[in-house]
Design an enzyme around this catalytic site. Structure first.
Site, PDB file in Angstrom:
ATOM      1  N   ARG A 150      37.873   3.261   0.497  1.00 17.16           N
ATOM      2  CA  ARG A 150      37.792   1.905  -0.036  1.00 17.16           C
ATOM      3  C   ARG A 150      38.859   1.769  -1.118  1.00 17.16           C
ATOM      4  NH1 ARG A 150      32.488   4.012   0.119  1.00 17.16           N
ATOM      5  NH2 ARG A 150      31.106   2.938   1.594  1.00 17.16           N
ATOM      6  N   LYS A 173      30.378   4.541  -3.301  1.00 15.05           N
ATOM      7  CA  LYS A 173      29.334   3.601  -3.694  1.00 15.05           C
ATOM      8  C   LYS A 173      28.103   4.354  -4.171  1.00 15.05           C
ATOM      9  CE  LYS A 173      30.310  -0.551  -0.995  1.00 15.05           C
ATOM     10  NZ  LYS A 173      29.775  -1.489   0.037  1.00 15.05           N
ATOM     11  N   HIS A 241      40.977  -3.348   3.213  1.00 19.08           N
ATOM     12  CA  HIS A 241      39.786  -2.755   3.836  1.00 19.08           C
ATOM     13  C   HIS A 241      39.975  -2.588   5.341  1.00 19.08           C
ATOM     14  CE1 HIS A 241      35.743  -1.383   3.017  1.00 19.08           C
ATOM     15  NE2 HIS A 241      35.305  -1.999   4.110  1.00 19.08           N
ATOM     16  N   ARG A 244      40.875   0.881   6.225  1.00 21.74           N
ATOM     17  CA  ARG A 244      39.714   1.785   6.323  1.00 21.74           C
ATOM     18  C   ARG A 244      39.053   1.627   7.691  1.00 21.74           C
ATOM     19  NH1 ARG A 244      35.256   4.268   3.493  1.00 21.74           N
ATOM     20  NH2 ARG A 244      33.246   3.278   3.939  1.00 21.74           N
ATOM     21  N   HIS A 267      29.148   6.526   4.606  1.00 20.10           N
ATOM     22  CA  HIS A 267      28.082   5.588   4.960  1.00 20.10           C
ATOM     23  C   HIS A 267      26.718   6.248   4.778  1.00 20.10           C
ATOM     24  CE1 HIS A 267      30.827   3.053   7.813  1.00 20.10           C
ATOM     25  NE2 HIS A 267      30.931   2.691   6.554  1.00 20.10           N
ATOM     26  N   TYR A 276      31.512   0.707  14.814  1.00 19.71           N
ATOM     27  CA  TYR A 276      32.844   1.025  15.326  1.00 19.71           C
ATOM     28  C   TYR A 276      32.832   1.322  16.816  1.00 19.71           C
ATOM     29  CZ  TYR A 276      34.250   1.039  10.480  1.00 19.71           C
ATOM     30  OH  TYR A 276      34.496   0.652   9.189  1.00 19.71           O
TER      31      TYR A 276
END
Length: 299
Positions: A150, A173, A241, A244, A267, A276
């Site tokens: 990110r 995150k 982004h 990514r 994730h 994806y």
């Protein structure tokens, strides 16, 4: 409100961006209640809010053009605030704790093609007037695409992280750590930038800096991509982004397994990574329609 935000900062270790967003959500809610109830609510008024009050707030936000993602985050902020009040014994409101956001629309990531991603990186430096800034911009985009970071993760790296080794530790995150492999091309781009950078970079300072020596702003990177979109004829969703997304999609297309890609992206849920597979399926169908003789004849 101040006590809650301090709690999020010190005990929950929320990022500055998260704290700012949660504070903004709560201020908007309190401003709505002041109009809705005719006065700024006290703790007793907060305890008596019912389903109609929360539905009215959600309706107001929708008419104001708020998207589903923002609405979901806003209600998450409110639930967190009311949970905090409940734990402190200040307010108990079962409705607030049970309120759920409307279901978010299912979105599919929009990656660039491999050629477009590589071309974007190669052309990034052409926009800069100084060689060191050109090298910096190329290094940042190479890091996003080469490691699947990110933009906030890339710009939070310290100078002490370079020279990059085979593996790089990232704080993502929720302050969750992960380790990602570093391609030689990524390390080489960063070394080229550091050789040309005219500013002294302390070990505990940012790795990437702006023109005047301060931390590089995400907006600078985003603005560069906006300019590249026009120059290269890229779609509007070609953002930092998207690099990514491209990293993940291209790995999957090359045979990478979902669990590994999940770990590389950081994730929390495999469900997020599974988006994806839809991108790769769409790519395969497009290739089929372009190449298969029956598809070309519409048979």
């Amino acid at each position: 409100m101040g006590d809650w935000l301090r709690y999020l900062t010190t005990e929950r270790r929320g990022s500055a961006h998260t704290i700012e967003a949660y504070g903004r959500d709560l201020r908007q809610f309190l401003a709505f209640l002041a109009e809705h109830l005719g006065a700024l609510p006290d703790l007793a008024a907060l305890a008596q809010l019912g389903p109609r009050d929360f539905r009215a707030y959600q309706a107001r936000r929708r008419t104001g053009g708020q998207g589903a993602s923002s609405a979901a985050r806003g209600l998450s902020s409110l639930r967190g605030f009311f949970r905090y009040l409940d734990r402190k014994g200040l307010v108990h409101n079962a409705t607030a704790l049970a309120t759920r956001a409307p279901k978010r629309p299912h979105g599919v990531p929009r990656p660039l093609t491999q050629a477009a991603a590589l071309n974007t990186i190669e052309e990034a430096g052409a926009l800069a007037d100084e060689a060191w800034i050109a090298a910096r911009d190329e290094a940042v985009l190479t890091l996003l695409y080469g490691c699947g970071l990110r933009i906030a993760e890339a710009l939070s790296l310290r100078r002490a992280a370079a020279p990059l080794r085979d593996m790089l530790r990232i704080v993502g995150k929720g302050n969750k750590e992960r380790v990602v492999p570093v391609l030689p091309q990524v390390a080489a781009r960063i070394e080229a930038y550091l050789r040309l950078c005219p500013h002294a970079l302390p070990k505990d300072g940012p790795l990437f800096i702006g023109e005047k020596g301060g931390p590089l702003s995400p907006r600078v990177v985003q603005r560069n991509l906006e300019r590249l979109r026009g120059a290269l004829g890229l779609p509007d969703d070609a953002t930092p982004h998207a690099l990514r997304h491209s990293f993940a999609t291209h790995l999957l297309g090359a045979g990478g397994d979902l669990r590994t890609i999940q770990e590389l992206l950081g994730h929390a849920s495999l469900t997020t990574t599974q988006r994806y597979t839809e991108v790769d399926t769409a790519r395969l169908l497009a290739a089929y329609e372009d190449a298969h003789p029956r598809a070309r004849r519409g048979e």
